[in-house]
Design an enzyme around this catalytic site. Structure first.
Site, PDB file in Angstrom:
ATOM      1  N   LYS A   1     -85.793  50.626  76.952  1.00 51.76           N
ATOM      2  CA  LYS A   1     -84.744  51.251  76.205  1.00 51.76           C
ATOM      3  C   LYS A   1     -84.971  51.404  74.745  1.00 51.76           C
ATOM      4  CE  LYS A   1     -79.586  49.834  75.648  1.00 51.76           C
ATOM      5  NZ  LYS A   1     -78.755  48.835  76.111  1.00 51.76           N
TER       6      LYS A   1
ATOM      7  N   GLU B   1     -78.023  48.635  84.897  1.00 52.33           N
ATOM      8  CA  GLU B   1     -78.676  47.741  83.882  1.00 52.33           C
ATOM      9  C   GLU B   1     -78.500  46.351  84.508  1.00 52.33           C
ATOM     10  OE1 GLU B   1     -76.960  48.273  79.829  1.00 52.33           O
ATOM     11  OE2 GLU B   1     -78.923  47.911  79.075  1.00 52.33           O
TER      12      GLU B   1
ATOM     13  N   CYS C   1     -78.445  53.286  79.396  1.00 53.69           N
ATOM     14  CA  CYS C   1     -77.281  52.997  78.603  1.00 53.69           C
ATOM     15  C   CYS C   1     -77.118  53.512  77.098  1.00 53.69           C
ATOM     16  CB  CYS C   1     -76.963  51.591  78.639  1.00 53.69           C
ATOM     17  SG  CYS C   1     -75.243  51.004  78.476  1.00 53.69           S
TER      18      CYS C   1
HETATM   19  O1  LIG Z   1     -72.766  52.733  74.167  1.00 53.06           O
HETATM   20  C1  LIG Z   1     -71.988  51.934  74.508  1.00 53.06           C
HETATM   21  O2  LIG Z   1     -70.840  51.930  74.177  1.00 53.06           O
HETATM   22  C2  LIG Z   1     -72.557  50.899  75.511  1.00 53.06           C
HETATM   23  C3  LIG Z   1     -73.899  50.594  75.523  1.00 53.06           C
HETATM   24  C4  LIG Z   1     -74.258  49.398  76.128  1.00 53.06           C
HETATM   25  O3  LIG Z   1     -73.426  48.642  76.683  1.00 53.06           O
HETATM   26  C5  LIG Z   1     -75.544  49.049  76.369  1.00 53.06           C
HETATM   27  O4  LIG Z   1     -76.404  49.790  75.971  1.00 53.06           O
HETATM   28  O5  LIG Z   1     -75.767  48.175  77.164  1.00 53.06           O
END
Ligand SMILES: O=C(O)CCC(=O)C(=O)O
Length: 271
Positions: free
Chosen positions: A109, A40, A150
């Protein structure tokens, strides 16, 4: 199916990040990778103040470079994420390219990372990003693949939807942090793999303790039984996972979870 998990450092210089990614993808191709996966925000510091200035519209410079390299080295490329500028909106977007360089998928996302853990991590992606509105799968010579970014992985319904569409592997460009990473990262990748009897592949930036947001790293691949096939530490590295896709059918026959669902008893949705 050989997958290269490219856990690369992300620095403030966008051009340098793109060059790093290209060099590592070339090395992955030399090592026989069928798929290369980037993290990411692979060319942008993970910080709300950076997303717009580092952003680019569809077909922008980072994407053009990845697409050209996918075609040159004839591999599938899950191109991490970039801040995508679309009119007034900014999305946290992953593009996937095929071995002919064509864009096979675009996932914006869908679940924005807005968390506030007292004494731990705070972040509000929704200060900058808009949400995507799609479940994303794409077709390859290896079969159907799933894609999310993510925080999306925390939402079991999204993974289930991808797998009901036939996804064999869920690719997840990601960047957990030092609060939620140690607590939940491995569990989530194993949980989604066991729930759906599929492979999961998560790729994060290498850890930089000096960054405003510290990536947990720990890029990981898990098989449909829930076994961790490979897992990095904090360091800059490229891991290789050889996925035996026949494991899906074998595990699904031995343990009939997907086929055993009682959809007559439960319904997903708000009451
Ligand atoms: O879900 C998490 O704990 C981290 C998610 C995250 O860092 C993101 O979505 O960029």
């Amino acid at each position: 199916m050989r997958v290269a998990l490219i856990q690369m450092p992300v620095v403030p210089d966008k051009q340098r990040n793109i060059q790093t990614a290209l060099a590592k993808i070339r090395e992955a191709a030399d090592n026989g990778a069928d798929f290369a996966v980037l993290p990411e925000m692979f060319c942008c510091p993970y910080d709300n103040s950076c997303f717009r200035p580092y952003g680019e519209p569809e077909g922008g410079e980072a994407q053009a470079a990845l697409s050209a390299l996918a075609a040159e080295r004839k591999l599938y490329l899950v191109g991490g994420t970039v801040p995508e500028l679309a009119g007034d909106q900014v999305y946290n977007t992953c593009y996937v390219y095929g071995p002919d360089g064509r864009q096979l998928a675009r996932h914006r996302k869908a679940h924005l990372f807005d968390i506030d853990v007292p004494g731990g991590q705070r972040f509000r992606e929704s200060d900058t990003f808009s949400r995507g509105n799609a479940v994303t799968t794409f077709e390859t010579a290896f079969g159907t693949m799933g894609l999310c970014v993510c925080f999306d992985l925390r939402f079991e319904e999204l993974a289930r939807c991808m797998c009901l569409r036939g996804a064999k592997v869920i690719f997840v460009p990601a960047a957990f942090n030092m609060t939620t990473g140690p607590a939940h990262w491995e569990i989530l990748f194993r949980q989604r793999a066991v729930d759906n009897q599929c492979f999961t592949v998560g790729v994060a930036p290498a850890r930089d303790e000096a960054a405003s947001y510290v990536s947990y790293g720990n890029s990981i691949a898990v098989d449909p039984w829930g076994t961790v096939l490979c897992r990095a530490g904090a360091e800059e590295t490229t891991l290789y996972a050889d996925l035996d896709l026949d494991r899906l059918a074998a595990v699904r026959t031995q343990l009939p979870i997907l086929s055993g669902r009682r959809t007559d008893l439960y319904e997903i949705g708000e009451r």
